[in-house]
Design a protein around this motif. Structure first.
Motif, mmCIF file in Angstrom:
data_model
loop_
_atom_site.group_PDB
_atom_site.id
_atom_site.type_symbol
_atom_site.label_atom_id
_atom_site.label_comp_id
_atom_site.label_asym_id
_atom_site.label_seq_id
_atom_site.Cartn_x
_atom_site.Cartn_y
_atom_site.Cartn_z
ATOM 1 N N THR A 27 87.827 13.211 110.956
ATOM 2 C CA THR A 27 88.363 11.866 110.811
ATOM 3 C C THR A 27 89.116 11.410 112.055
ATOM 4 O OG1 THR A 27 88.642 12.188 108.426
ATOM 5 C CG2 THR A 27 89.876 10.380 109.432
ATOM 6 N N VAL A 28 88.809 10.188 112.492
ATOM 7 C CA VAL A 28 89.578 9.520 113.541
ATOM 8 C C VAL A 28 90.062 8.199 112.963
ATOM 9 C CG1 VAL A 28 89.550 8.496 115.847
ATOM 10 C CG2 VAL A 28 88.206 10.548 115.395
ATOM 11 N N LEU A 29 91.354 7.936 113.051
ATOM 12 C CA LEU A 29 91.933 6.684 112.566
ATOM 13 C C LEU A 29 92.412 5.866 113.756
ATOM 14 C CD1 LEU A 29 94.053 8.046 109.567
ATOM 15 C CD2 LEU A 29 91.705 7.194 109.546
ATOM 16 N N ILE A 30 92.092 4.567 113.742
ATOM 17 C CA ILE A 30 92.359 3.711 114.904
ATOM 18 C C ILE A 30 92.907 2.364 114.447
ATOM 19 C CG2 ILE A 30 91.336 2.552 116.906
ATOM 20 C CD1 ILE A 30 89.053 4.676 116.700
ATOM 21 N N SER A 31 93.916 1.880 115.148
ATOM 22 C CA SER A 31 94.403 0.530 114.921
ATOM 23 C C SER A 31 94.933 -0.015 116.240
ATOM 24 C CB SER A 31 95.530 0.507 113.877
ATOM 25 O OG SER A 31 96.110 -0.791 113.807
ATOM 26 N N ASN A 32 94.635 -1.282 116.523
ATOM 27 C CA ASN A 32 95.200 -1.885 117.727
ATOM 28 C C ASN A 32 96.497 -2.632 117.422
ATOM 29 O OD1 ASN A 32 94.159 -4.067 116.355
ATOM 30 N ND2 ASN A 32 92.888 -4.821 118.046
ATOM 31 N N ASN A 33 96.983 -2.484 116.185
ATOM 32 C CA ASN A 33 98.268 -3.095 115.846
ATOM 33 C C ASN A 33 98.854 -2.441 114.605
ATOM 34 O OD1 ASN A 33 100.536 -4.677 115.634
ATOM 35 N ND2 ASN A 33 99.449 -6.504 114.929
ATOM 36 N N LEU A 34 99.363 -1.235 114.771
ATOM 37 C CA LEU A 34 100.079 -0.572 113.691
ATOM 38 C C LEU A 34 101.571 -0.765 113.953
ATOM 39 C CD1 LEU A 34 99.732 1.326 111.151
ATOM 40 C CD2 LEU A 34 100.404 3.165 112.694
ATOM 41 N N ASN A 35 102.141 -1.749 113.300
ATOM 42 C CA ASN A 35 103.556 -2.081 113.508
ATOM 43 C C ASN A 35 103.862 -2.372 114.972
ATOM 44 O OD1 ASN A 35 104.014 -1.374 110.708
ATOM 45 N ND2 ASN A 35 104.019 0.769 111.356
ATOM 46 N N GLY A 36 102.890 -3.015 115.650
ATOM 47 C CA GLY A 36 103.094 -3.382 117.046
ATOM 48 C C GLY A 36 102.617 -2.368 118.051
ATOM 49 N N PHE A 37 102.099 -1.235 117.596
ATOM 50 C CA PHE A 37 101.610 -0.175 118.480
ATOM 51 C C PHE A 37 100.089 -0.070 118.424
ATOM 52 C CE2 PHE A 37 105.926 1.203 117.659
ATOM 53 C CZ PHE A 37 106.334 1.827 118.827
ATOM 54 N N CYS A 38 99.490 0.340 119.525
ATOM 55 C CA CYS A 38 98.129 0.867 119.479
ATOM 56 C C CYS A 38 98.248 2.266 118.887
ATOM 57 C CB CYS A 38 97.515 0.939 120.876
ATOM 58 S SG CYS A 38 97.156 -0.664 121.618
ATOM 59 N N PHE A 39 97.343 2.599 117.991
ATOM 60 C CA PHE A 39 97.466 3.846 117.224
ATOM 61 C C PHE A 39 96.124 4.564 117.168
ATOM 62 C CE2 PHE A 39 96.500 5.726 113.077
ATOM 63 C CZ PHE A 39 97.481 6.696 112.949
ATOM 64 N N VAL A 40 96.154 5.871 117.457
ATOM 65 C CA VAL A 40 94.960 6.708 117.339
ATOM 66 C C VAL A 40 95.396 8.062 116.779
ATOM 67 C CG1 VAL A 40 92.985 7.775 118.491
ATOM 68 C CG2 VAL A 40 93.910 5.612 119.359
ATOM 69 N N SER A 41 94.675 8.552 115.793
ATOM 70 C CA SER A 41 94.976 9.888 115.268
ATOM 71 C C SER A 41 93.687 10.574 114.855
ATOM 72 C CB SER A 41 95.932 9.802 114.074
ATOM 73 O OG SER A 41 95.277 9.287 112.939
ATOM 74 N N ASP A 42 93.752 11.892 114.734
ATOM 75 C CA ASP A 42 92.613 12.644 114.211
ATOM 76 C C ASP A 42 93.131 13.866 113.476
ATOM 77 O OD1 ASP A 42 92.469 15.193 115.951
ATOM 78 O OD2 ASP A 42 92.469 13.643 117.498
ATOM 79 N N ASN A 43 92.253 14.481 112.689
ATOM 80 C CA ASN A 43 92.643 15.661 111.916
ATOM 81 C C ASN A 43 92.019 16.925 112.492
ATOM 82 O OD1 ASN A 43 89.989 15.233 111.134
ATOM 83 N ND2 ASN A 43 90.364 15.542 108.942
ATOM 84 N N GLY A 44 91.928 16.961 113.816
ATOM 85 C CA GLY A 44 91.396 18.141 114.499
ATOM 86 C C GLY A 44 92.426 19.248 114.631
ATOM 87 N N ARG A 45 92.395 19.934 115.766
ATOM 88 C CA ARG A 45 93.265 21.100 115.958
ATOM 89 C C ARG A 45 94.687 20.738 116.342
ATOM 90 N NH1 ARG A 45 89.430 23.629 120.399
ATOM 91 N NH2 ARG A 45 89.326 21.380 120.807
#
Length: 223
Positions: A50-68
């Motif tokens: 899973t990769v989660l992406i948002s260009n506006n999460l509470n004013g932030f660019c946001f990227v996350s993943d459930n890797g290592r």
């Protein structure tokens, strides 16, 4: 008059000559894609799904993943520095230099660092686990040893930079960390649980003509 040979630290070099690294400062698309590509590479390599992406999460660019997760153990090349912080504070620091089979991008070790240097604010979180809690900063060991079994699933190493300069390096529960990140924002959207690497940043208006960043939908469809 004798000319003076100057030496610029990586942060200063990127901020003064950003065109060498991101080509254009028209918008923040390039640095956003650098972080997205890192997470996509992790999933492409078979770690997580899973990769989660948002260009506006509470004013932030946001990227996350459930890797290592980004390694939080101390660096062998730079004693006293975690590998996670090294990856965003020094150019040509990374894990893909010899990896051409599963990594599509990021083989020069500059993307995360450039994003940090060119951001007004940058947060990197990486999950603390039984395998790394005692190989990182003291705060990581302390929160792990003092946490109950349930809380141990939600502990993170965190480093916070402003304009590429470190202002905080610590560890704690995700819910407590996000309160610090989103302080002053009423009704903020929480950071999703179950992730291993989390990056939030705000492009620096001193650098970019527009601080907006588009989600690269077509690239993600190919991915």
């Amino acid at each position: 008059k004798e000319e003076v040979i100057e030496f610029l630290k990586p942060r200063d070099a990127v901020r003064k000559r950003y065109g060498m690294y991101i080509s254009t400062n028209e918008n923040a698309n390039v640095i956003f894609r650098e972080i997205i590509d890192n997470s996509c590479d992790e999933i492409s390599a078979g770690f997580g799904d899973t990769v989660l992406i948002s260009n506006n999460l509470n004013g932030f660019c946001f990227v996350s993943d459930n890797g290592r997760g980004i390694p939080i153990s101390m660096s062998k090349d730079k004693p006293g520095t975690t590998q996670a912080y090294l990856s965003i504070s020094e150019l040509h620091s990374g894990s893909k230099f010899d990896n051409t089979e599963v990594s599509r991008v990021g083989q020069n070790g500059v993307g995360s660092a450039c994003c940090n240097f060119l951001s007004e604010e940058y947060w990197l979180l990486s999950r603390i686990t039984e395998d790394n809690y005692d190989r990182s900063i003291a705060d990581a060991r302390n929160v792990w040893e003092n946490a109950g079994p349930r809380s141990k699933k939600d502990l993170f190493y965190v480093v916070h930079c402003k304009k590429g300069e470190k202002v905080l390096e610590s560890a704690g529960r995700l819910k407590d960390i996000e309160k610090t990140i989103f302080k002053g924002i009423k009704g903020y959207i929480s950071i999703p649980e179950g992730q291993s690497t989390i990056v939030l940043f705000k492009p620096d208006p001193e650098i970019f003509e527009s601080c907006s960043a588009e989600v690269p939908i077509r690239n993600l469809q190919y991915f």
